[in-house]
Each structure stands twice: as structure tokens, then as C-alpha cells.
Design a protein around this motif. Structure first.
Motif, PDB file in Angstrom:
ATOM      1  N   TYR A 136       0.845  -1.192   0.000  1.00 28.73           N
ATOM      2  CA  TYR A 136       0.000   0.000   0.000  1.00 28.73           C
ATOM      3  C   TYR A 136       0.882   1.244   0.000  1.00 28.73           C
ATOM      4  N   VAL A 137       0.306   2.339  -0.472  1.00 29.15           N
ATOM      5  CA  VAL A 137       1.048   3.597  -0.618  1.00 29.15           C
ATOM      6  C   VAL A 137       0.589   4.591   0.435  1.00 29.15           C
ATOM      7  N   ILE A 138       1.559   5.232   1.084  1.00 25.48           N
ATOM      8  CA  ILE A 138       1.270   6.324   2.027  1.00 25.48           C
ATOM      9  C   ILE A 138       2.220   7.477   1.723  1.00 25.48           C
ATOM     10  N   ASP A 139       1.663   8.586   1.239  1.00 24.87           N
ATOM     11  CA  ASP A 139       2.446   9.807   0.998  1.00 24.87           C
ATOM     12  C   ASP A 139       3.715   9.536   0.180  1.00 24.87           C
ATOM     13  N   GLY A 140       3.588   8.741  -0.860  1.00 22.05           N
ATOM     14  CA  GLY A 140       4.723   8.501  -1.750  1.00 22.05           C
ATOM     15  C   GLY A 140       5.626   7.363  -1.357  1.00 22.05           C
ATOM     16  N   SER A 141       5.419   6.778  -0.166  1.00 22.77           N
ATOM     17  CA  SER A 141       6.171   5.594   0.246  1.00 22.77           C
ATOM     18  C   SER A 141       5.295   4.366   0.056  1.00 22.77           C
ATOM     19  N   VAL A 142       5.940   3.224  -0.244  1.00 22.62           N
ATOM     20  CA  VAL A 142       5.206   1.983  -0.455  1.00 22.62           C
ATOM     21  C   VAL A 142       5.634   0.966   0.606  1.00 22.62           C
ATOM     22  N   TYR A 143       4.642   0.381   1.280  1.00 25.20           N
ATOM     23  CA  TYR A 143       4.905  -0.574   2.347  1.00 25.20           C
ATOM     24  C   TYR A 143       4.370  -1.963   1.981  1.00 25.20           C
ATOM     25  N   ASP A 177       0.401  -2.006  10.050  1.00 25.08           N
ATOM     26  CA  ASP A 177       0.931  -3.009  10.989  1.00 25.08           C
ATOM     27  C   ASP A 177       2.373  -2.602  11.289  1.00 25.08           C
ATOM     28  N   PRO A 178       2.785  -2.592  12.564  1.00 26.29           N
ATOM     29  CA  PRO A 178       4.164  -2.183  12.878  1.00 26.29           C
ATOM     30  C   PRO A 178       5.220  -3.030  12.168  1.00 26.29           C
ATOM     31  N   ARG A 179       4.853  -4.271  11.783  1.00 27.11           N
ATOM     32  CA  ARG A 179       5.818  -5.149  11.124  1.00 27.11           C
ATOM     33  C   ARG A 179       6.015  -4.798   9.654  1.00 27.11           C
ATOM     34  N   ASP A 180       5.087  -4.059   9.060  1.00 26.46           N
ATOM     35  CA  ASP A 180       5.180  -3.722   7.637  1.00 26.46           C
ATOM     36  C   ASP A 180       6.480  -2.954   7.378  1.00 26.46           C
ATOM     37  N   PHE A 181       7.092  -3.256   6.250  1.00 27.70           N
ATOM     38  CA  PHE A 181       8.384  -2.613   5.945  1.00 27.70           C
ATOM     39  C   PHE A 181       8.302  -1.887   4.608  1.00 27.70           C
ATOM     40  N   ASP A 182       9.167  -0.882   4.453  1.00 31.71           N
ATOM     41  CA  ASP A 182       9.108  -0.070   3.241  1.00 31.71           C
ATOM     42  C   ASP A 182       9.837  -0.736   2.085  1.00 31.71           C
ATOM     43  N   MET A 183       9.224  -0.650   0.914  1.00 30.37           N
ATOM     44  CA  MET A 183       9.857  -1.085  -0.328  1.00 30.37           C
ATOM     45  C   MET A 183      10.264   0.116  -1.174  1.00 30.37           C
ATOM     46  N   TRP A 184       9.607   1.235  -0.942  1.00 33.96           N
ATOM     47  CA  TRP A 184       9.958   2.484  -1.639  1.00 33.96           C
ATOM     48  C   TRP A 184       9.822   3.624  -0.645  1.00 33.96           C
ATOM     49  N   LYS A 185      10.869   4.448  -0.546  1.00 31.49           N
ATOM     50  CA  LYS A 185      10.885   5.555   0.403  1.00 31.49           C
ATOM     51  C   LYS A 185      10.699   6.872  -0.337  1.00 31.49           C
ATOM     52  N   ALA A 186       9.705   7.636   0.065  1.00 35.43           N
ATOM     53  CA  ALA A 186       9.464   8.940  -0.551  1.00 35.43           C
ATOM     54  C   ALA A 186      10.689   9.836  -0.369  1.00 35.43           C
ATOM     55  N   PRO A 192      19.473  11.270  -2.628  1.00 33.90           N
ATOM     56  CA  PRO A 192      19.332  10.792  -4.006  1.00 33.90           C
ATOM     57  C   PRO A 192      17.917  10.245  -4.211  1.00 33.90           C
ATOM     58  N   SER A 193      17.368  10.403  -5.407  1.00 33.68           N
ATOM     59  CA  SER A 193      16.014   9.917  -5.670  1.00 33.68           C
ATOM     60  C   SER A 193      15.836   9.613  -7.146  1.00 33.68           C
ATOM     61  N   TRP A 198       4.844   6.485  -7.840  1.00 32.21           N
ATOM     62  CA  TRP A 198       4.360   7.006  -6.557  1.00 32.21           C
ATOM     63  C   TRP A 198       5.060   8.301  -6.169  1.00 32.21           C
ATOM     64  N   GLY A 199       5.828   8.854  -7.123  1.00 34.59           N
ATOM     65  CA  GLY A 199       6.589  10.063  -6.864  1.00 34.59           C
ATOM     66  C   GLY A 199       8.070   9.745  -6.725  1.00 34.59           C
ATOM     67  N   ARG A 200       8.880  10.769  -6.638  1.00 36.92           N
ATOM     68  CA  ARG A 200      10.319  10.546  -6.525  1.00 36.92           C
ATOM     69  C   ARG A 200      10.647   9.897  -5.176  1.00 36.92           C
ATOM     70  N   GLY A 201      11.667   9.080  -5.191  1.00 30.23           N
ATOM     71  CA  GLY A 201      12.085   8.401  -3.970  1.00 30.23           C
ATOM     72  C   GLY A 201      13.223   7.441  -4.262  1.00 30.23           C
ATOM     73  N   ARG A 202      13.421   6.500  -3.351  1.00 31.96           N
ATOM     74  CA  ARG A 202      14.489   5.505  -3.523  1.00 31.96           C
ATOM     75  C   ARG A 202      14.027   4.161  -2.948  1.00 31.96           C
ATOM     76  N   PRO A 203      14.659   3.078  -3.368  1.00 29.39           N
ATOM     77  CA  PRO A 203      14.199   1.757  -2.917  1.00 29.39           C
ATOM     78  C   PRO A 203      14.549   1.491  -1.461  1.00 29.39           C
ATOM     79  N   GLY A 204      13.747   0.632  -0.834  1.00 31.57           N
ATOM     80  CA  GLY A 204      14.096   0.108   0.481  1.00 31.57           C
ATOM     81  C   GLY A 204      15.148  -0.972   0.331  1.00 31.57           C
ATOM     82  N   TRP A 205      15.751  -1.354   1.438  1.00 31.24           N
ATOM     83  CA  TRP A 205      16.878  -2.299   1.436  1.00 31.24           C
ATOM     84  C   TRP A 205      16.460  -3.663   0.906  1.00 31.24           C
TER      85      TRP A 205
END
Length: 454
Positions: A136-143, A177-186, A192-193, A198-205
Motif C-alpha cells: 500500500y502507498v502512504i504519501d509517496g512511500s510503499v509498504y 501493521d508495525p511489522r510492515d516494511f518499506d519497499m519504496w521511500k518517498a 538521491p532519488s 508514486w513520486g520521486r524516492g528511492r528503494p528500500g533495502w
């Protein structure tokens, strides 16, 4: 006997059966290049190197992929501290990693993918998971929705209430859910982005390794290797992302290398007790460092200290003296085949380098009884699998006086050991063979002397 690997996923030894008998696929998590690698990082890289060497020795074709994480919070923060760009820092430390690995005798992987060169693949994988309702997407980040993957926690064998412990998860009350982790960081100011749906950003680890592994090795790989600290959350999250996206197992065998310790504590940059690999290599030969790092089974912790390195120096000295002495002798011994059999048995049992070294040095001891070209070939062959003897760097000059004298003195030491054991047959054999080479020895109360006779 079939080859067996300890599979962390099922916590047991299993027969190794590659998906494709024509080629074994291996993915090894490489470094996050915000600094030089330390000895703990080197142990994991070296174990992967030996796994590939041994599989090739066994006749397999192997494709090894080892990534470089060149965009990450640690890189961004360190670059800011140093006043350089994240790209510049990652490039410099990436090149240093290759340089240090080469000095340690680690053969390059077939592919060394960089995270920043695989952004499109990561975006595609994230979109698949969004389409399946697993993100799911929240403010340009994907979890990632952890509760959408029923088997989450199967690798680390953790209970749901324990799944936050040790995880690299940011506190964010917006998450479902607190366990959810980011796949894309706004995007954040100054970071760097890249463009994304979902907008500019960078990948999660975690998404980085899933995307790179599948691009270069396919949806299911044979062996996934890494340090034991990556088992959770990194590898757990790789499984969740990849298997929900593809519907197939991500890796057939998971292998985790135990920590290197110093003064009984885990070696690591966060613990501020690390030894850089390049510093260790400045003080000890490559083969000594390699011998030390494989002197314990890869799933067992290993303590870094001067005493252990001194033992490795002594062991390598014995091995090199033995191999030098063997070069010009032509008598077969039964111990050769026994050594090769025990070496193979050890390596076939979850790549047990400690037992493999034991087999090699048992044969070195047998050289006290007989000298053999067959033994020389067997020792160099098996030692090269472990990377602790390189024929290209050894002196091979029969006219070299120093080498000749060292060899004669070694033979006299072996002869004296035989005399101490009252093994007169071996003692006389060495004396007679030296005489054939115009070397006369004389036993006195003060010891044994020798001279060359014309």
C-alpha cells in the motif's frame, strides 16, 4: 555419499539437488558500501568463494551473483559526514571492496549488480505486489503488508510477537501493521532519488536483493548465502516479497555464516571493535588470513586474535615446507587417496572446511614416512579449492641455494623424527636417497650435519 547442505529454512542437513543439473545458481548478499569491509564481512565473502570453488571442483557449472548495496541510509549519512555525494562514496568503497577481495584471493562473481542500476526492476516488482494487494502507498512511500504472507517468519522461526525485535523498521504510526516494511521511500530533501509511479524516492533495502537476484538468476535460485545477521529481517523479507510476487520458492537452500568475534564479542562496525580486512592483509599473508577464516566450520563462531593467526602461520609454514619437499620425489603412498576421500567427505557435508583442513594436515604428517609426487599433486589440488596454496606465487627454481638448503634441513628434521620413533627404515631411506643426490649426512652427539660431495 551425496552432497549435503545445512538449510537454514528447515534447520537440517539436506541432500543438495540443484534445480538445473547443468548449472548451480548462487546469490550472495554483498556489502553496503559505506566503508571498507572488515574481517567479519570477509568471512562471509570467503565462504561463498569456497562454496563456488568446491562446486566447480565437483564438476558443476556455477553462476554466482553478489550484489553491492550502493544506496542506503548508512551511505547517505556517511556521505553527509564526509561532505561528499552518496554516489561518490559508494563508488570509492565499492572499488575498495573489489581490491580487498582480490587481495584475499576471492574470485570475482559472475555478476556484481548494483542497486542503483536496477531501479526499473525494483519498481516493476513493487507494482506487482501492489496489484496483488500485498502493498500500500502512504504519501509517496510503499509498504509491504506482512499479514498477506501467511508464512512470514518461517526462515527465522520467530513468533509474530517477536518479529519486530532486531528488525530495521522505522517507527511510523501511519503503517497498518508495525511489522510492515518499506519497499519504496518517498524523497527527502538532499537525498538521491528516482522517478516512480508514486513520486520521486528511492528503494528500500529488502526489495533490492529480490529484484537483482530474480533478474540475474530467475525466480527460484539454488543457494542464497549471507551472514547470520541477515537472516532476519533481510532474508525473511526477501522471501515474503519474492514468493508472494511469483508464487514459487525464492531459494531452495539458505546458508548463513556465523559471526566473527573479537574478545568474545561480535565483530561489527556498530560495536566499534572491527578489524578492517585491508589492515589484516597488511600484517599477514593472504593464505594465513584465508586459513584462519576457514579454520572453523562456517556455522560456528570464530574468535579473531593474534594466537589464532600465529597458529595459522605455523600450519601454512608446515604445508609449504611439505609441498616444497615433495616436488622432486617419486614414491606413491596409500595416504593420498585416503586424504582425498576424507577431504571430499568433509566438504560434501555442509562445506566443513575445518575437517577438510584436518584431512590435508593428516597427509602432511604422513609425509614424515614417505615422499611422493602423488601426494604433492593431491595436496596442491585440494589446497587450491580452499585457496590456501597458490602455485603461481611459489618459488620453483631448482638451482636456488636457499631453497635447496631449506629442503635438506626439512628432510633432516623428518629423519630425526623417524629416528626418535625408532623408525629406522624411514631414517635409512632418507639417508640413502640424499646420498644418491650427492648429499652426505653424518650423525654426531651434537646433531646431524651434511655436506655436498663431488
Amino acid at each position: 555419499m551425496s552432497m549435503k547442505i545445512y538449510n537454514s529454512l528447515r534447520r537440517q542437513l539436506e541432500d543438495f539437488v540443484p534445480l538445473n543439473p547443468e548449472q548451480v545458481s548462487i546469490y550472495s548478499c554483498g556489502p553496503t558500501v559505506y566503508d571498507y569491509i572488515h574481517m567479519g564481512n570477509a568471512r562471509t565473502a570467503l565462504v561463498t568463494d569456497i562454496i563456488r570453488r568446491y562446486l566447480v571442483y565437483k564438476g558443476y557449472n556455477v553462476k554466482l551473483v553478489q550484489n553491492l548495496t550502493d544506496i542506503d541510509d548508512k551511505i547517505i549519512n556517511r556521505a553527509a559526514e564526509l561532505g561528499v555525494s552518496a554516489k561518490q562514496l559508494a563508488h570509492q568503497n565499492g572499488e575498495a571492496f573489489f581490491e580487498d577481495s582480490q587481495r584475499l584471493g576471492i574470485q570475482p562473481a559472475d555478476v556484481h549488480p548494483k542497486a542503483t542500476e536496477h531501479i526499473p526492476e525494483m519498481i516493476d516488482l513493487i507494482q506487482i505486489l501492489l496489484d496483488k494487494g500485498a502493498a500500500y502507498v502512504i504519501d509517496g512511500s510503499v509498504y509491504y503488508r506482512v499479514n498477506q504472507f501467511a508464512e512470514y517468519g518461517k526462515l527465522s522461526n520467530r513468533k509474530p510477537e517477536d518479529l519486530l525485535a532486531g528488525a530495521r523498521v522505522e517507527i511510523d504510526e501511519r503503517k497498518e501493521d508495525p511489522r510492515d516494511f518499506d519497499m519504496w521511500k518517498a524523497v527527502k530533501p538532499g537525498e538521491p532519488s528516482w522517478e516512480s509511479p508514486w513520486g520521486r524516492g528511492r528503494p528500500g533495502w529488502h526489495i533490492e536483493c529480490s529484484a537483482m537476484a530474480m533478474k540475474h538468476l530467475g525466480e527460484t535460485i539454488d543457494i542464497h548465502a549471507g551472514g547470520e545477521d541477515l537472516q532476519f529481517p533481510h532474508h525473511e523479507n526477501e522471501i515474503a516479497q519474492s514468493e508472494l510476487a511469483t508464487g514459487t520458492p525464492f531459494a531452495r537452500y539458505w546458508m548463513h555464516v556465523a559471526f566473527l568475534k573479537i574478545d568474545g564479542k561480535r565483530m561489527g562496525k556498530s560495536e566499534h571493535n572491527f578489524i578492517l580486512l585491508r589492515d589484516a592483509l597488511d600484517n599477514y599473508p593472504t593464505e594465513v588470513i584465508r586459513h584462519f577464516l576457514i579454520s572453523a566450520h562456517y556455522r560456528h563462531p570464530l574468535d579473531y586474535n593474534r594466537e589464532s593467526l600465529t597458529k595459522s602461520e605455523g600450519a601454512l609454514r608446515r604445508l609449504n615446507n611439505c609441498l616444497d619437499a615433495l616436488k622432486n620425489y617419486y614414491e606413491d603412498i596409500e595416504a593420498v587417496q585416503e586424504m582425498k576421500s576424507q577431504f571430499t567427505l568433509a566438504m560434501d557435508t555442509d562445506f566443513n572446511t575445518a575437517q577438510a583442513l584436518g584431512a590435508i594436515f593428516t597427509l602432511v604428517g604422513e609425509v614424515n614416512k614417505s615422499l611422493s609426487t602423488q601426494a604433492y599433486q593431491a595436496l596442491t589440488e585440494t589446497c587450491q579449492v580452499l585457496g590456501i596454496y597458490n602455485t603461481d606465487t611459489q618459488i620453483d627454481d631448482g638451482d636456488n641455494v636457499q631453497q635447496r638448503d631449506q629442503m635438506i634441513n626439512l628432510l633432516l628434521e623428518i629423519r630425526q623424527d623417524a629416528r626418535n620413533r625408532k623408525d629406522w627404515e624411514t631414517s635409512d631411506k632418507i639417508r640413502d636417497r640424499l646420498k644418491e643426490l650427492n648429499i652426505e649426512i653424518k650423525d654426531t652427539r651434537e646433531g646431524t650435519t651434511w655436506k655436498i660431495i663431488s
